[in-house]
Design a protein around this motif. Structure first.
Motif, PDB file in Angstrom:
ATOM      1  N   ARG A 191      52.785  41.690 -88.400  1.00  0.00           N
ATOM      2  CA  ARG A 191      51.755  42.621 -87.927  1.00  0.00           C
ATOM      3  C   ARG A 191      51.577  43.780 -88.920  1.00  0.00           C
ATOM      4  NH1 ARG A 191      52.418  47.193 -85.337  1.00  0.00           N
ATOM      5  NH2 ARG A 191      54.564  46.682 -84.717  1.00  0.00           N
ATOM      6  N   LEU A 192      52.701  44.321 -89.422  1.00  0.00           N
ATOM      7  CA  LEU A 192      52.614  45.439 -90.358  1.00  0.00           C
ATOM      8  C   LEU A 192      51.982  45.016 -91.678  1.00  0.00           C
ATOM      9  CD1 LEU A 192      56.112  47.082 -89.738  1.00  0.00           C
ATOM     10  CD2 LEU A 192      53.878  48.075 -89.172  1.00  0.00           C
ATOM     11  N   ALA A 193      52.355  43.836 -92.183  1.00  0.00           N
ATOM     12  CA  ALA A 193      51.780  43.355 -93.436  1.00  0.00           C
ATOM     13  C   ALA A 193      50.283  43.130 -93.298  1.00  0.00           C
ATOM     14  CB  ALA A 193      52.480  42.072 -93.870  1.00  0.00           C
ATOM     15  N   TYR A 194      49.866  42.571 -92.168  1.00  0.00           N
ATOM     16  CA  TYR A 194      48.437  42.350 -91.914  1.00  0.00           C
ATOM     17  C   TYR A 194      47.708  43.691 -91.802  1.00  0.00           C
ATOM     18  CZ  TYR A 194      44.191  40.504 -89.767  1.00  0.00           C
ATOM     19  OH  TYR A 194      42.878  40.182 -89.494  1.00  0.00           O
ATOM     20  N   GLN A 195      48.342  44.650 -91.162  1.00  0.00           N
ATOM     21  CA  GLN A 195      47.737  45.971 -91.000  1.00  0.00           C
ATOM     22  C   GLN A 195      47.532  46.655 -92.354  1.00  0.00           C
ATOM     23  OE1 GLN A 195      49.975  48.559 -88.379  1.00  0.00           O
ATOM     24  NE2 GLN A 195      49.234  50.405 -89.411  1.00  0.00           N
TER      25      GLN A 195
END
Length: 444
Positions: free
Chosen positions: A192-196
């Motif tokens: 989720r953080l990488a996508y964000q």
């Protein structure tokens, strides 16, 4: 014991007569039986079971490797076409039945880059004997072959650290008999953080990076604790030792990824290219910047070709050395191959320098044509403007050689993993092209 050659000829050998190129390639390979000794030496670690079906012969493995590269097939496609095509089966000398993709992969990947290079030297000797290529007029240029990775980013690399940690910890749980280390799977959070971070403007990224670094650090701590327990519990177990080696490699790469992320994101530093990690899975990957045009992730190649179009030499470079620094080593390799320096050399302007010109002349090369003069006079490089124009136009032909190798032989992107397999892939592509081209030249 693995057979060196197919003892019983196939009933389908005669079908090669209708495929002139395959027949010519087959005859060319038959003219150099010593190659089978080299391939057999590479295959010695791939021992065969004493029971069950006999493995592929050494000869069949080499021919299947050339078919795979020259037809640009996956292992699954190669297995299908060997079963489907009588001509390809005859060329591969498969007497009975067809191998599965796993057998093809196990054999082909065992052939080393050194063996491919020695085979290429034999082909050049044959070309020299038949006056198809004498190495008197050569052209040198560089290109890039990509590694099998996606375009790297700090967030994606940190996510890979967590993914690889989870994979290793799952293996650890299966290997240990006693109670394993307690750990948590943080892949959903990091994904989720990488996508964000992909869709966040630069000034708003630091908070998400702090979370990502914290989770990645925690995952590496789990791996470190598991490694300590593995060392204390079963140091003599071969599977445990292999796992420990993988864990140590991940810890080192993970620490490097975290360090470069902190320096780039929070300290706004420029990390030197030779200190960067571009992939956890292909750590040998270099960043190659071709002027201000393209950025590639793989390895730089310096190639030498002749008038015939045959690739006389290829060097897989480490890092991104300047072309000027690689001119004389490539010339020295040509002297080693042919026992004399080339009479005429044409190169791209990137290789041009007064020192390179003087050194090439001292070696005995009569004409050296750099595509861009870089302050050099035509009269210094060659004996006449007409010779310079001819050599400059001749140099442009190497771009066609590159295009053919990349489009038809897969040299644009390596699909094999690891540095040694990268080198083998490049050389197998070069040799496969040279086998086909030389077979055509000898027919004319």
């Amino acid at each position: 014991m693995r057979q060196k050659r197919t003892v019983q000829p196939s009933l389908f050998d005669s079908v090669l007569e209708h495929d002139i190129e395959l027949e010519a390639m087959s005859n060319l390979l038959d003219a150099h039986p010593i190659v089978l000794d080299w391939v057999e030496s590479d295959l010695r670690d791939r021992t065969l079971a004493s029971t069950g079906r006999k493995g592929l012969s050494v000869e069949s493995i080499l021919r299947c490797a050339i078919l795979k590269q020259s037809r640009q097939l996956t292992y699954q496609e190669l297995a299908f076409f060997l079963q489907d095509s009588i001509s390809l089966r005859g060329f591969a000398r498969l007497a009975m039945g067809c191998p599965q993709k796993s057998a093809l992969q196990a054999g082909i990947e065992a052939i080393t880059a050194d063996t491919w290079e020695k085979l290429n030297l034999l082909l050049l000797d044959t070309a020299s004997v038949h006056k198809a290529e004498t190495g008197r007029v050569v052209r040198i240029d560089s290109t890039v072959t990509d590694s099998p990775i996606t375009t790297p980013s700090d967030s994606a690399l940190l996510h890979d650290v967590v993914r690889e940690s989870v994979r290793l910890l799952k293996r650890f749980d299966g290997l240990m008999l006693e109670r394993p280390v307690q750990w948590h799977n943080h892949r959903r959070v990091t994904k989720r953080l990488a996508y964000q971070l992909q869709y966040t403007v630069k000034r708003k990224r630091p908070p998400a990076y702090r979370k990502l670094l914290k989770v990645a650090s925690r995952s590496l701590q789990y791996v470190c604790l598991a490694r300590v327990q593995a060392v204390a519990s079963a140091p003599a177990n071969s599977k445990i030792r292999a796992w420990i080696a993988s864990a140590e490699a991940l810890e080192a790469l993970g620490a490097a990824v975290m360090d470069q992320t902190q320096r780039r994101v929070f300290k706004d530093e420029t990390v030197p290219a030779d200190k960067k990690v571009f992939s956890l899975f292909e750590p040998h990957t270099d960043i190659i910047i071709k002027g201000a045009r393209d950025v590639a992730f793989g390895h730089k190649l310096n190639l030498t070709t002749g008038r015939s179009g045959l690739v006389l030499d290829v060097v897989i470079e480490s890092g991104n050395p300047a072309d000027t620094a690689r001119f004389l080593p490539m010339m020295a390799r040509q002297t080693t191959i042919y026992g004399r320096p080339p009479r005429q050399v044409a190169t791209d302007g990137g290789y041009a320098s007064q020192e390179n010109l003087a050194a090439a002349k001292a070696l005995g090369t009569k004409d050296v044509a750099f595509h861009k003069k870089k302050g050099l006079k035509v009269s210094e490089m060659v004996k006449s403007p007409w010779v310079y124009r001819k050599l400059r136009n001749f140099r442009a032909g190497i771009e066609g050689n590159f295009s053919c190798l990349k489009r038809a032989y897969g040299l644009s992107r390596c699909t094999w993993k690891g540095l040694e397999h990268f080198r083998s892939y490049v050389w197998s592509a070069v040799v496969s092209r040279n086998v086909l081209l030389l077979a055509r030249l000898l027919q004319t």
